[in-house]
Structures are given as C-alpha cells and as structure tokens.
Design a protein around this motif. Structure first.
Motif, PDB file in Angstrom:
ATOM      1  N   GLY A 419      43.078  29.898  33.124  1.00  0.00           N
ATOM      2  CA  GLY A 419      42.180  30.573  32.187  1.00  0.00           C
ATOM      3  C   GLY A 419      41.159  31.376  32.950  1.00  0.00           C
ATOM      4  N   THR A 420      40.176  31.882  32.260  1.00  0.00           N
ATOM      5  CA  THR A 420      39.140  32.663  32.937  1.00  0.00           C
ATOM      6  C   THR A 420      38.103  31.733  33.559  1.00  0.00           C
ATOM      7  OG1 THR A 420      37.724  32.841  30.983  1.00  0.00           O
ATOM      8  CG2 THR A 420      39.452  34.513  31.257  1.00  0.00           C
ATOM      9  N   VAL A 421      37.270  32.329  34.411  1.00  0.00           N
ATOM     10  CA  VAL A 421      36.167  31.571  35.007  1.00  0.00           C
ATOM     11  C   VAL A 421      35.246  31.042  33.920  1.00  0.00           C
ATOM     12  CG1 VAL A 421      34.082  31.794  36.414  1.00  0.00           C
ATOM     13  CG2 VAL A 421      36.238  32.784  37.216  1.00  0.00           C
ATOM     14  N   ALA A 422      34.918  31.892  32.941  1.00  0.00           N
ATOM     15  CA  ALA A 422      34.022  31.479  31.862  1.00  0.00           C
ATOM     16  C   ALA A 422      34.615  30.337  31.054  1.00  0.00           C
ATOM     17  CB  ALA A 422      33.720  32.669  30.959  1.00  0.00           C
ATOM     18  N   GLU A 423      35.916  30.407  30.782  1.00  0.00           N
ATOM     19  CA  GLU A 423      36.557  29.346  30.009  1.00  0.00           C
ATOM     20  C   GLU A 423      36.539  28.032  30.767  1.00  0.00           C
ATOM     21  OE1 GLU A 423      39.791  32.059  27.499  1.00  0.00           O
ATOM     22  OE2 GLU A 423      40.352  31.130  29.400  1.00  0.00           O
ATOM     23  N   ASN A 424      36.687  28.072  32.070  1.00  0.00           N
ATOM     24  CA  ASN A 424      36.638  26.852  32.867  1.00  0.00           C
ATOM     25  C   ASN A 424      35.251  26.238  32.854  1.00  0.00           C
ATOM     26  OD1 ASN A 424      39.052  25.858  34.710  1.00  0.00           O
ATOM     27  ND2 ASN A 424      39.309  28.062  34.437  1.00  0.00           N
ATOM     28  N   VAL A 425      34.228  27.051  32.964  1.00  0.00           N
ATOM     29  CA  VAL A 425      32.865  26.517  32.997  1.00  0.00           C
ATOM     30  C   VAL A 425      32.456  25.997  31.631  1.00  0.00           C
ATOM     31  CG1 VAL A 425      30.445  27.095  33.429  1.00  0.00           C
ATOM     32  CG2 VAL A 425      32.227  28.015  34.916  1.00  0.00           C
ATOM     33  N   ARG A 426      32.936  26.637  30.566  1.00  0.00           N
ATOM     34  CA  ARG A 426      32.581  26.213  29.204  1.00  0.00           C
ATOM     35  C   ARG A 426      33.517  25.148  28.653  1.00  0.00           C
ATOM     36  NH1 ARG A 426      31.457  31.952  28.476  1.00  0.00           N
ATOM     37  NH2 ARG A 426      29.201  32.225  28.162  1.00  0.00           N
ATOM     38  N   ALA A 427      34.446  24.650  29.468  1.00  0.00           N
ATOM     39  CA  ALA A 427      35.467  23.714  28.982  1.00  0.00           C
ATOM     40  C   ALA A 427      34.861  22.451  28.397  1.00  0.00           C
ATOM     41  CB  ALA A 427      36.433  23.353  30.114  1.00  0.00           C
ATOM     42  N   VAL A 447      30.121  33.218  43.056  1.00  0.00           N
ATOM     43  CA  VAL A 447      31.577  33.225  43.016  1.00  0.00           C
ATOM     44  C   VAL A 447      32.061  34.272  42.020  1.00  0.00           C
ATOM     45  CG1 VAL A 447      33.632  31.878  42.441  1.00  0.00           C
ATOM     46  CG2 VAL A 447      31.727  30.797  43.660  1.00  0.00           C
ATOM     47  N   ALA A 448      31.454  34.277  40.819  1.00  0.00           N
ATOM     48  CA  ALA A 448      31.854  35.242  39.792  1.00  0.00           C
ATOM     49  C   ALA A 448      31.599  36.683  40.247  1.00  0.00           C
ATOM     50  CB  ALA A 448      31.108  34.951  38.493  1.00  0.00           C
ATOM     51  N   ASP A 449      30.484  36.906  40.918  1.00  0.00           N
ATOM     52  CA  ASP A 449      30.164  38.260  41.389  1.00  0.00           C
ATOM     53  C   ASP A 449      31.185  38.765  42.408  1.00  0.00           C
ATOM     54  OD1 ASP A 449      27.963  38.266  39.753  1.00  0.00           O
ATOM     55  OD2 ASP A 449      26.549  37.693  41.336  1.00  0.00           O
ATOM     56  N   ALA A 450      31.785  37.846  43.162  1.00  0.00           N
ATOM     57  CA  ALA A 450      32.739  38.249  44.199  1.00  0.00           C
ATOM     58  C   ALA A 450      34.153  38.448  43.653  1.00  0.00           C
ATOM     59  CB  ALA A 450      32.758  37.200  45.308  1.00  0.00           C
ATOM     60  N   LEU A 451      34.371  38.080  42.405  1.00  0.00           N
ATOM     61  CA  LEU A 451      35.708  38.207  41.815  1.00  0.00           C
ATOM     62  C   LEU A 451      35.868  39.572  41.142  1.00  0.00           C
ATOM     63  CD1 LEU A 451      36.060  34.619  40.292  1.00  0.00           C
ATOM     64  CD2 LEU A 451      37.103  35.499  42.387  1.00  0.00           C
ATOM     65  N   PRO A 452      37.106  40.029  40.971  1.00  0.00           N
ATOM     66  CA  PRO A 452      37.350  41.396  40.457  1.00  0.00           C
ATOM     67  C   PRO A 452      36.694  41.697  39.116  1.00  0.00           C
ATOM     68  CG  PRO A 452      39.371  40.443  41.337  1.00  0.00           C
ATOM     69  CD  PRO A 452      38.352  39.348  41.351  1.00  0.00           C
ATOM     70  N   THR A 453      36.810  40.799  38.169  1.00  0.00           N
ATOM     71  CA  THR A 453      36.245  41.040  36.829  1.00  0.00           C
ATOM     72  C   THR A 453      35.216  39.983  36.444  1.00  0.00           C
ATOM     73  OG1 THR A 453      38.134  39.863  35.841  1.00  0.00           O
ATOM     74  CG2 THR A 453      38.288  42.264  35.998  1.00  0.00           C
ATOM     75  N   LEU A 458      40.822  35.803  35.754  1.00  0.00           N
ATOM     76  CA  LEU A 458      41.738  34.713  35.450  1.00  0.00           C
ATOM     77  C   LEU A 458      41.884  33.777  36.647  1.00  0.00           C
ATOM     78  CD1 LEU A 458      44.580  36.559  33.486  1.00  0.00           C
ATOM     79  CD2 LEU A 458      42.915  34.937  32.566  1.00  0.00           C
ATOM     80  N   VAL A 459      41.874  32.496  36.368  1.00  0.00           N
ATOM     81  CA  VAL A 459      42.061  31.464  37.385  1.00  0.00           C
ATOM     82  C   VAL A 459      43.454  30.874  37.183  1.00  0.00           C
ATOM     83  CG1 VAL A 459      41.235  29.260  38.295  1.00  0.00           C
ATOM     84  CG2 VAL A 459      39.606  30.952  37.433  1.00  0.00           C
ATOM     85  N   THR A 460      44.234  30.759  38.247  1.00  0.00           N
ATOM     86  CA  THR A 460      45.569  30.193  38.122  1.00  0.00           C
ATOM     87  C   THR A 460      45.491  28.680  37.963  1.00  0.00           C
ATOM     88  OG1 THR A 460      45.807  30.020  40.520  1.00  0.00           O
ATOM     89  CG2 THR A 460      46.602  32.039  39.483  1.00  0.00           C
ATOM     90  N   GLU A 461      46.631  28.059  37.668  1.00  0.00           N
ATOM     91  CA  GLU A 461      46.694  26.612  37.458  1.00  0.00           C
ATOM     92  C   GLU A 461      46.093  25.855  38.632  1.00  0.00           C
ATOM     93  OE1 GLU A 461      50.043  23.153  36.540  1.00  0.00           O
ATOM     94  OE2 GLU A 461      50.619  25.216  36.959  1.00  0.00           O
ATOM     95  N   GLN A 462      45.218  24.877  38.309  1.00  0.00           N
ATOM     96  CA  GLN A 462      44.520  24.047  39.291  1.00  0.00           C
ATOM     97  C   GLN A 462      43.635  24.874  40.228  1.00  0.00           C
ATOM     98  OE1 GLN A 462      47.397  21.515  41.235  1.00  0.00           O
ATOM     99  NE2 GLN A 462      47.696  20.267  39.412  1.00  0.00           N
TER     100      GLN A 462
END
Length: 562
Positions: A419-427, A447-453, A458-462
């Motif tokens: 899922g996205t970074v935001a979805e992981n943090v709000r899980a 971490v979020a600032d260094a990522l493309p979007t 999107l974060v891959t599984e695990q």
C-alpha cells in the motif's frame, strides 16, 4: 486419533449441513438426469420392439417423442443440478476459509502454534477446497445410486437373471472400491501436510532473504528448502501413485463387471429368453453403468481426500487458545498506570516494577530473550504466572483485543503492508487521522520526502522496497499515530544512524508527553530521554534509577555502552 476423527467428521457434516438446500436440490436434479440417462437405452429397446420390428409409424412417432422428452428432461436436470452442486461446493469452501481465517485471527491466538504461516495458508486454501468439493461429489454419488436403481429395475423387467446380477454385484463392487481407496486416504494427509510445510519454509526464507544474503547463509537455506521440497515431492509422488493405482484398479473392476453383464445378456438373447430390443436395452444399460460406477470411484476418492483435509482443518479450529478471554469493559478514562507483579515466563523469574501514568520508562535487559518474554506478557500473547495490571486491574480481565489496543506493543520486527506510505502509517486508526506529529517524531517525514511521490508512494509487500531504516521509522510512526494509552516499544531505532536516533528520541518524548510509554532498549540515546530505567538481569529486576545514575554501575555500562 479418536478426537481428530470426530473433529474431521464434524467439519464434513457441518460443511454439508450448512448448505443442505443446495446439496438436496443438486441431488434431486442430478437424480433426474441420471434416471433419464438410464431410460435412454430402455426407450431405444422399446422403439425397436414396439415400432421398428412391427413397422408401426404411429408407435414410432410416439416413442420418439417420449425419447425426445426424456432428453429434454435429463438436459434440464443436469444444468440445474450441476449449478446447485457447484454453489454448494464454492460456498462451503468460502465458509470454511472464513472459519479457518477467523480462528487464525482470534485475539486469543493458539492456531499458529507449531505451524508455519505457509502451512496455515495451505489449510485455508487447498484443504478447504477439498472439503468443499464434498458438496459437489455427494449429489453425484446419490444420483449414481439412483441410476443404478433405475438400471437394475429396468434389467429386472427385461430379465430377472440380469437384474439380479447387477443388484447383487454392485454392492460387492462398491465395497471393493471403498477398500481400494484406503491407501489413497492414508497418503493424502501426509501429502498435504508436507506440501504445506514446504510452502511455509519457502515463505519463511523469502521473507528473510536479505538477512540470509547479509550473513552468507544462502547455501544453508537452499539445503534446507531442498530437503523439505524433496520430502514434499516424495509424499506427492506416493499419493499420486496411490491415485493412479486406485483409478486403474477401479476402471479394471468396472470393466470386468460390465463384461460379465454383457456376456450373460448375450447368452440369454441367443437362447431366445429376451427380445432383440431387450438385448439392445441390456447392452445399452451395461454401457451406461460405466458412468455411475466410475462416478462412485471418483466420489470415493474425493471423500478420502476430504477426510484427510478435514482432519487438518479440525486441528486448527480446535486449537487451544494461547490466552484466556476476559470480559471486563474498559473505563472511559485510562490513566495508564502499569504494574508488573511477580511475573514468571520463559527467562523471567519473578519480575516486578511499576510505571506511573504518563511516565517514559526504559527497560534494559542483559539477555535479549528476557525482553522478548516481557513483550509477550505485556502484549497478552501468553498467560504467564503473575500479573500485569493496568490501573490496578489485571490485564487478563480484559478481552485480548481490548488489552492489546490499550497496551500497544510495537515489536522490533514489525512488518509493513502493501500500500502507500500514508496507508501504512494510518493502518492503526481512522483514515482521516492527522499523522503528521507521529511522522515527524519518528523522522518518517524525511523518509516520505525522499520517496518519489511522498506519502503516496507505494510500498511493496513487507516493505521490501524500502531500506531497513526506512521501514523501522515508518513502523514507529504507525505505532505513535495510534496514540494508545500505554505504548511499549522494542528497540525502535536499531537500523538508523546516531544523529537520526537522537532526533527520534527527542521526538518520542515530546509526542508521548502525558502518555505512558515503555521502551525496551539498550540505546543510550533513547535511555537518556527516559524518566527512569529498570534493569533486568537473570530474569529479575536488579536495579532502577535514571540513566545517568545507572551509568555508575559496571554491569549497566557493559550492556548499554557495549
């Protein structure tokens, strides 16, 4: 063994009983189909005797109409019967999957004990499908019985010897088929068990592939999986061999039985005891009997596999809970006072300490196993001797999910999800929750600032698309965003650099101000911001004080500054 057999029987009967309307409707329609199929050679024989032999056009037209209606009836019956059987199959499969999944996710735990995640996945997919298939196979078996009844009655009307041959020979053949299926049933269980174990080992190795590469353990991992895979292959080959032998033996037995029927019918026709039409009908019925007899063999094989799978499902469903269930309701206000009283579990040997409401407590364990054991107790993963109290109430008095939501344990190896970074943090909370303070405290905003979007990346599984430090900061941000009354962290900064660790320590203290927090760590940066530190050694508390005070102790310095 008796318990497993009764459990598997309950799984099978429950699966059929839950969808008995579909199974009954399927059996009714499929009986109509098989009865119609059995009547086809009988009607052909009647047409020969009543119309073709006599040359009566009216009789020919009438019996052809009857034959056409029979075909229409059997076609309609098969379509609706197969549909109902399929619905019973897939819905039973879904029901069992939900039951197994619910047991796996039961807050009391216990289903996972002694089973790898891959093995549980195999039970929830392959085994449930095999048991669900019973709802498809059972109506076919009942319909085949109806076909045999119609065929036998028809043969008795044509010739009593032929009818008696089928009537007496079929039960013996069915007993033989049942005996031939026993080796398949014995081998089906080990096949599924070893295949599930191989899947579990594979999933385990894939999840830790980076660690394995880092320590150069790939050859050992390959050897382990190769051995496990060979065991699974051996079991599969044994089961497949039993399946092939079983199907060949059933086909041979059916063929010999049908050849005997044809031989007896031919001799009766030669002797003039049955008409030409009767002979045609008898031979047609003998050929028709191939299908229901083959279906009996197929049904028996499916039941053999289903019984083995039902045993595995029953073991999961009947697994003893790891913790008892509480019933106490959580008060509206939770100050967050935590008390550990004479706790015994694993390497813990009577641990006692208190955490005041709003305190940031550090726990230093000289033995990492003691930290893991303490986490299991605080997280209600086990029922240990002694008590963990929340505001004076034993944590075990609350339902496990309530206790875990109130005393939130964030383990060291917390996993991220696809899922996205935001979805992981709000899980851990509402989708509209403001997670900016938690992100900043955990340095996850960097971490979020260094990522493309940014947070939409999107974060891959695990979390395999991220580095270890990035995963750790996002996991910490997720734990902080929940804002639980009591938060327990286990080494939350082992994969970050010292500068980032110092910033996280400062942010942790600020964002958790007024909330009870326990940090199990040996990090000087984190311990420096705690209000107090408790030292565990040899399974007991050997000291308590501020980080600065404890640095005067040699044993403390040896653990913290090593």
């Amino acid at each position: 063994m008796p318990r497993s057999r009764s459990g598997s029987r309950a799984v099978l009967t429950g699966s059929v009983g839950a969808f008995r309307r579909h199974v009954s409707a399927a059996a009714l329609f499929l009986c109509g189909h098989q009865a119609g199929e059995a009547l086809v050679p009988v009607l052909v024989g009647v047409i020969i005797d009543e119309a073709i032999t006599t040359g009566d056009p009216a009789a020919l037209a009438f019996w052809l109409l009857v034959l056409g209606l029979d075909f229409a009836m059997l076609s309609f019956s098969y379509r609706w019967g197969a549909r109902q059987a399929w619905l019973g199959d897939v819905r039973a499969d879904q029901r069992l999957r939900l039951m197994v999944t619910a047991r796996m996710l039961d807050p009391r735990g216990g289903a996972e004990v002694g089973r790898l995640p891959g093995a549980l996945a195999a039970i929830a997919t392959s085994d449930t499908k095999r048991v669900g298939m019973v709802n498809f196979a059972l109506p076919l078996g009942i319909a085949s019985t109806a076909a045999l009844v119609v065929a036998t009655v028809s043969l008795l009307r044509i010739s009593v010897p032929l009818g008696l041959l089928v009537l007496l020979g079929t039960p013996l053949l069915l007993v033989l088929v049942r005996l031939l299926g026993r080796p398949l049933e014995r081998r089906s269980g080990p096949e599924q068990e070893r295949a599930a174990h191989a899947s579990g080992v594979a999933a385990d190795l894939v999840s830790g592939v980076r660690v394995l590469k880092g320590i150069g353990a790939e050859p050992a991992a390959v050897r382990r999986y190769t051995a496990t895979s060979r065991d699974a292959l051996t079991a599969t080959l044994r089961a497949t061999s039993a399946q092939a032998w079983y199907e060949g033996a059933v086909l041979a037995a059916n063929g010999l039985f049908l050849a005997l029927i044809a031989l007896v019918g031919g001799r009766l026709a030669t002797a003039g005891e049955i008409s030409i039409g009767g002979l045609v009908a008898a031979v047609g019925l003998a050929q028709f009997l191939v299908e229901p007899l083959q279906i009996f063999g197929w049904v028996n094989g499916k039941f053999a596999q289903a019984r083995a799978s039902a045993t595995r499902i029953a073991e999961v469903l009947a697994a003893a809970p790891a913790v008892r269930d509480g019933s106490r309701a959580l008060p509206a206000h939770v100050p967050g006072a935590l008390a550990v009283r004479d706790l015994h579990h694993g390497s813990l040997n009577g641990v006692e300490f208190d955490v005041s409401p709003g305190e940031l407590l550090g726990v230093v364990a000289s033995d990492p196993a003691a930290a893991v054991d303490l986490l299991a107790c605080l997280g209600r993963e086990v029922d240990a001797k002694g008590d963990v109290e929340l505001d004076g109430v034993p944590l075990a008095d609350y339902p496990p999910d309530t206790a875990r939501a109130t005393v939130l344990v964030a383990v060291h190896d917390a996993q991220l999800f696809a899922g996205t970074v935001a979805e992981n943090v709000r899980a851990g909370g509402p989708a509209d929750r403001d997670v900016a303070p938690a992100m900043a405290a955990a340095q996850a905003d960097q971490v979020a600032d260094a990522l493309p979007t940014g947070t939409d990346t999107l974060v891959t599984e695990q979390g395999r698309s991220l580095s270890g430090g990035q995963r750790q900061r996002l996991a910490l941000a997720r734990a902080l965003a929940v804002d639980a009354p009591v938060l327990v962290l286990h080494d939350p900064t082992t994969a970050v650099d010292p500068v980032t660790e110092a910033r996280i320590a400062s942010g942790l203290r600020e964002v958790r101000r007024g909330r009870t927090t326990v940090v199990l760590t040996t990090s000087p940066a984190l311990l420096a911001v705690t209000d107090r530190v408790v030292v565990l050694d040899d399974g007991v508390v050997t000291g308590a004080g501020t980080h600065t005070e404890l640095l005067a102790r040699d044993d403390y310095r040896a653990v913290v500054l090593a």
